[in-house]
Enzyme design. Structure first.
Site, PDB file in Angstrom:
ATOM      1  N   ILE A  39      -4.724 -18.862  -2.943  1.00 14.39           N
ATOM      2  CA  ILE A  39      -6.930 -19.201  -3.845  1.00 14.39           C
ATOM      3  C   ILE A  39      -6.974 -17.970  -4.343  1.00 14.39           C
ATOM      4  O   ILE A  39      -7.138 -18.030  -5.421  1.00 14.39           O
ATOM      5  CB  ILE A  39      -7.186 -20.201  -3.430  1.00 14.39           C
ATOM      6  CG1 ILE A  39      -5.766 -21.344  -2.648  1.00 14.39           C
ATOM      7  CG2 ILE A  39      -8.167 -20.672  -3.117  1.00 14.39           C
ATOM      8  CD1 ILE A  39      -6.836 -22.487  -2.157  1.00 14.39           C
TER       9      ILE A  39
ATOM     10  N   GLU B  79      -8.852  12.170  12.101  1.00 10.37           N
ATOM     11  CA  GLU B  79      -7.707  11.342  11.451  1.00 10.37           C
ATOM     12  C   GLU B  79      -8.249  11.270  10.132  1.00 10.37           C
ATOM     13  O   GLU B  79      -7.115  11.223   9.022  1.00 10.37           O
ATOM     14  CB  GLU B  79      -7.545  10.292  12.502  1.00 10.37           C
ATOM     15  CG  GLU B  79      -8.252   9.397  11.786  1.00 10.37           C
ATOM     16  CD  GLU B  79      -9.927   9.405  12.870  1.00 10.37           C
ATOM     17  OE1 GLU B  79     -10.083  10.496  13.975  1.00 10.37           O
ATOM     18  OE2 GLU B  79     -10.528   7.775  13.670  1.00 10.37           O
TER      19      GLU B  79
ATOM     20  N   GLN C 124      12.031 -16.095  -7.375  1.00  9.67           N
ATOM     21  CA  GLN C 124      12.726 -16.592  -7.883  1.00  9.67           C
ATOM     22  C   GLN C 124      10.870 -17.538  -8.082  1.00  9.67           C
ATOM     23  O   GLN C 124      10.339 -16.914  -9.349  1.00  9.67           O
ATOM     24  CB  GLN C 124      13.757 -17.336  -8.688  1.00  9.67           C
ATOM     25  CG  GLN C 124      14.672 -16.456  -8.487  1.00  9.67           C
ATOM     26  CD  GLN C 124      15.931 -17.563  -8.589  1.00  9.67           C
ATOM     27  OE1 GLN C 124      15.833 -18.240  -9.638  1.00  9.67           O
ATOM     28  NE2 GLN C 124      17.210 -17.235  -8.079  1.00  9.67           N
TER      29      GLN C 124
ATOM     30  N   GLY D 294     -14.565   8.270  22.184  1.00 11.56           N
ATOM     31  CA  GLY D 294     -13.667   8.671  23.233  1.00 11.56           C
ATOM     32  C   GLY D 294     -14.409  10.179  23.160  1.00 11.56           C
ATOM     33  O   GLY D 294     -14.552  10.894  24.908  1.00 11.56           O
ATOM     34  N   MET D 295     -15.300  10.782  22.588  1.00  6.81           N
ATOM     35  CA  MET D 295     -16.336  12.249  23.011  1.00  6.81           C
ATOM     36  C   MET D 295     -17.074  11.434  23.942  1.00  6.81           C
ATOM     37  O   MET D 295     -17.614  11.835  24.156  1.00  6.81           O
ATOM     38  CB  MET D 295     -16.711  12.298  21.836  1.00  6.81           C
ATOM     39  CG  MET D 295     -17.920  13.591  22.053  1.00  6.81           C
ATOM     40  SD  MET D 295     -18.447  14.184  20.539  1.00  6.81           S
ATOM     41  CE  MET D 295     -20.314  14.594  20.801  1.00  6.81           C
TER      42      MET D 295
ATOM     43  N   CYS E 132     -15.269  10.181  18.772  1.00  8.99           N
ATOM     44  CA  CYS E 132     -16.190   9.107  18.597  1.00  8.99           C
ATOM     45  C   CYS E 132     -16.558   8.766  19.470  1.00  8.99           C
ATOM     46  O   CYS E 132     -16.561   9.182  20.546  1.00  8.99           O
ATOM     47  CB  CYS E 132     -15.533   8.622  17.544  1.00  8.99           C
ATOM     48  SG  CYS E 132     -17.442   7.679  16.270  1.00  8.99           S
TER      49      CYS E 132
ATOM     50  N   GLY F  67       0.718  -0.803  -0.500  1.00 11.95           N
ATOM     51  CA  GLY F  67      -0.475   0.397  -0.340  1.00 11.95           C
ATOM     52  C   GLY F  67       0.597   1.329   0.412  1.00 11.95           C
ATOM     53  O   GLY F  67       0.446   2.460  -1.199  1.00 11.95           O
TER      54      GLY F  67
ATOM     55  N   HIS G  42     -15.111  11.448  12.468  1.00 11.78           N
ATOM     56  CA  HIS G  42     -13.127  11.715  12.725  1.00 11.78           C
ATOM     57  C   HIS G  42     -12.389  11.992  11.979  1.00 11.78           C
ATOM     58  O   HIS G  42     -12.114  11.557  10.578  1.00 11.78           O
ATOM     59  CB  HIS G  42     -12.687   9.502  12.166  1.00 11.78           C
ATOM     60  CG  HIS G  42     -13.960   8.518  13.258  1.00 11.78           C
ATOM     61  ND1 HIS G  42     -12.806   8.071  14.299  1.00 11.78           N
ATOM     62  CD2 HIS G  42     -15.197   8.363  12.845  1.00 11.78           C
ATOM     63  CE1 HIS G  42     -13.704   7.115  14.337  1.00 11.78           C
ATOM     64  NE2 HIS G  42     -14.639   6.914  13.844  1.00 11.78           N
TER      65      HIS G  42
END
Ligand code: GLN
Length: 544
Positions: free
Chosen positions: A148, A511, A192, A385-386, A383, A18, A509
């Site tokens: 798979i 962040e 390889q 946390g609030m 969130c 990523g 959020h």
């Protein structure tokens, strides 16, 4: 004609595909190219929204409300590629769509098969990102070659070159070149084998990016080039970056990966100017302050569960006006229940309680918030946390001893956090949440307004529960300011405590919108307050 880059991974997972894909996007954008990013995930969940953060790390939320893989966070932080629900597809989504088509009779009696129906569906998802306004689509295939589950995706990208022309596609394979201490050398055999697996299904990688802890010698590169059938200059070393992930784009630039890509795909664009990224690394290497932040959560031991929060804290530290090295200490909220906040939280310059689901560790979070509020330590709640900050205030300031969220205690007599409509069907998981970007209106003369320097902001949500507005005036009379609400002022989006140096909690959020070169204003405000607290602590009080 849009060009396509496909990034696959081999040998082991967690090689940083990523980050590498995002870095390639960044380098091409800095050459003036218009880039789109996409991730195809081989797992069967329809989206990662229902997956445990233990298994999958955080769920990254886009503005349109899609719940996606955390790699999309790297894409947004490194590039300007607009991300939507077309930016992340899973096997589950692909099959769901094909099965729905089958039920509608769209296959006219044919037998529905992996080839061509599933592979056609995958190719359609890739085509969705191409267009006149796009120069390059970078599609990362999740998982490892040989799994798979990956097979239909690899088959689809093989066919893709047949459809749009080989000259319009580039296959990049990220592999591990391990150093074997006993032999004293880098081992090329796993690479390889991995390339061999790709070739078996008809994909010859054009570029091999080798993750390695040691510098690769010319001979080692030559050996890989020969055995993997790749030109020597397309064997690119990506050495482990101990210092910072923000070194990755610069190291790929040094290894001329972007030049190779534009030459090979006949793309235009000059040499990229990465001065701003170099400055950022310079700031990171030369901090003016060192501060410590406690992140009190339920998934503290899992590195990826609060990925965007950790990143956003770092971004604020890298801001030119702050330039602080942030020591992040994840703390298990259950440990606070056991050992008490004094033992675990003293000495920190700031305390952050992130989002989450489920009851475990809630009391530890509430205790941590009480500690931050009463000791006047900068506090940032996000969130859940609030919601915990609301519960703490209700219990310890308003005296509502049994105050709780109905998520955790259905029959509390003070449901300060509850569902907007408790009748709503919440037994169906996924899709019942407030999700995605929404506007919040900020109150003048508030901390929030001061940080954002704006009247309205758009932030991303992912939650079911809300502050119960019946209690609004009771909270306000006791010194809480709801400094951000939705348009009709029914939903409380931001909460502050007036008699405190920096106590702010948000229902959304923030962040997810922080970038290394443009940190989020609330994280910047929090870190600034933490620096002030630290400086204050270091200066002994003046003697009278
Ligand atoms: N569990 C809470 C809710 O659903 C908070 C969610 C979160 O923190 N993202 O409202």
């Amino acid at each position: 004609m849009t060009k396509h880059i496909f990034v696959t991974g081999g040998v082991v997972s967690s090689l940083g595909k990523g980050l590498t894909s995002a870095s390639i996007g960044l380098l091409l954008e800095h050459r003036g190219l218009r880039v789109r990013m996409q991730k195809l995930d081989p797992y069967i969940n329809v989206d990662p929204g229902t997956m445990s953060p233990y298994q999958h790390g955080e769920v990254y939320v886009l503005d349109d409300g899609s719940e996606t893989d955390l790699d999309l966070g790297h894409y947004e932080r490194f590039t300007h590629s607009p991300l939507t629900r077309d930016s992340n597809y899973t096997t589950g989504q692909i099959y769901l769509s094909v099965i729905e088509k089958e039920r509608r009779g769209e296959f006219l009696g044919k037998t529905v098969q992996v080839i061509p129906h599933i592979t056609d569906e995958i190719k359609e998802c890739i085509h969705k990102l191409a267009g006149d306004d796009v120069d390059v689509v970078i599609t990362e295939i999740g998982g490892t070659v040989g799994d798979i589950e990956s097979q239909p995706f690899l088959e689809a990208i093989r066919q893709f070159a047949l459809d749009v022309g080989k000259e319009n596609c580039l296959y990049i394979h990220l592999t591990l070149v391990p150093y074997l201490k006993a032999a004293g050398e880098l081992k090329t055999k796993p690479s390889q084998h991995s390339v061999g697996l790709l070739r078996q299904i008809g994909i010859q990688p054009d570029v091999l990016i080798c993750r390695t802890e040691r510098e690769m010698s010319h001979d080692e590169k030559e050996k890989i080039a020969l055995f993997c059938n790749i030109p020597l200059k397309a064997v690119i070393e990506e050495r482990d970056k101990d210092f910072s992930i923000y070194e990755v784009p610069l190291s790929l630039l040094d290894n001329r990966l972007d030049q190779l890509i534009v030459d090979r795909m006949q793309l235009s664009g000059g040499r990229p100017d990465l001065a701003a990224w170099q400055d950022l690394l310079h700031r990171l290497r030369n901090p003016r302050y060192e501060i410590s932040i406690a992140v009190v959560g339920k998934y503290a031991e899992h590195r990826d569960a609060y990925k965007s929060i950790y990143e956003a804290l770092d971004h604020a530290g890298m801001a030119p006006h702050l330039q602080a090295q942030i020591r992040i200490q994840p703390i298990q909220s259950e440990d606070i229940e056991r050992d008490g906040p004094e033992r675990l939280l003293s000495g920190f310059d700031g305390i952050l309680v992130p989002g989450g689901f489920g009851e475990r560790g809630i009391e530890g979070k509430v205790a941590a918030i009480r500690y931050a509020r009463t000791r006047k330590i900068p506090f940032f709640g996000i969130c859940l946390g609030m919601q915990c900050a609301v519960i703490e205030f209700a219990r310890n300031v308003l005296g509502f001893e049994d105050a709780h969220s109905t998520e955790f205690q259905k029959d509390t007599s003070h449901p300060v956090i509850c569902l907007l409509d408790e009748q709503k069907d919440v037994t169906r998981k996924g899709g019942t949440m407030r999700l995605g970007g929404q506007d919040a209106y900020l109150v003048p003369n508030s901390l929030a307004r001061q940080c954002y320097q704006s009247e309205t902001v758009r932030e991303r949500h992912r939650h079911r529960y809300e502050f119960n507005s019946h209690f609004r005036s009771t909270f306000e009379e006791a010194g809480v300011r709801f400094s951000g609400t939705n348009a009709d002022q029914k939903l409380m989006e931001i909460l502050e405590i007036e008699d405190h140096p920096w106590f702010l909690a948000v229902q959304f959020h923030p962040e997810f919108q922080s970038k290394p070169l443009a940190c989020h204003p609330l994280f910047a405000g929090f870190i600034q307050a933490a620096i002030q607290r630290r400086n204050h602590r270091e200066d002994p009080p003046e003697k009278p």
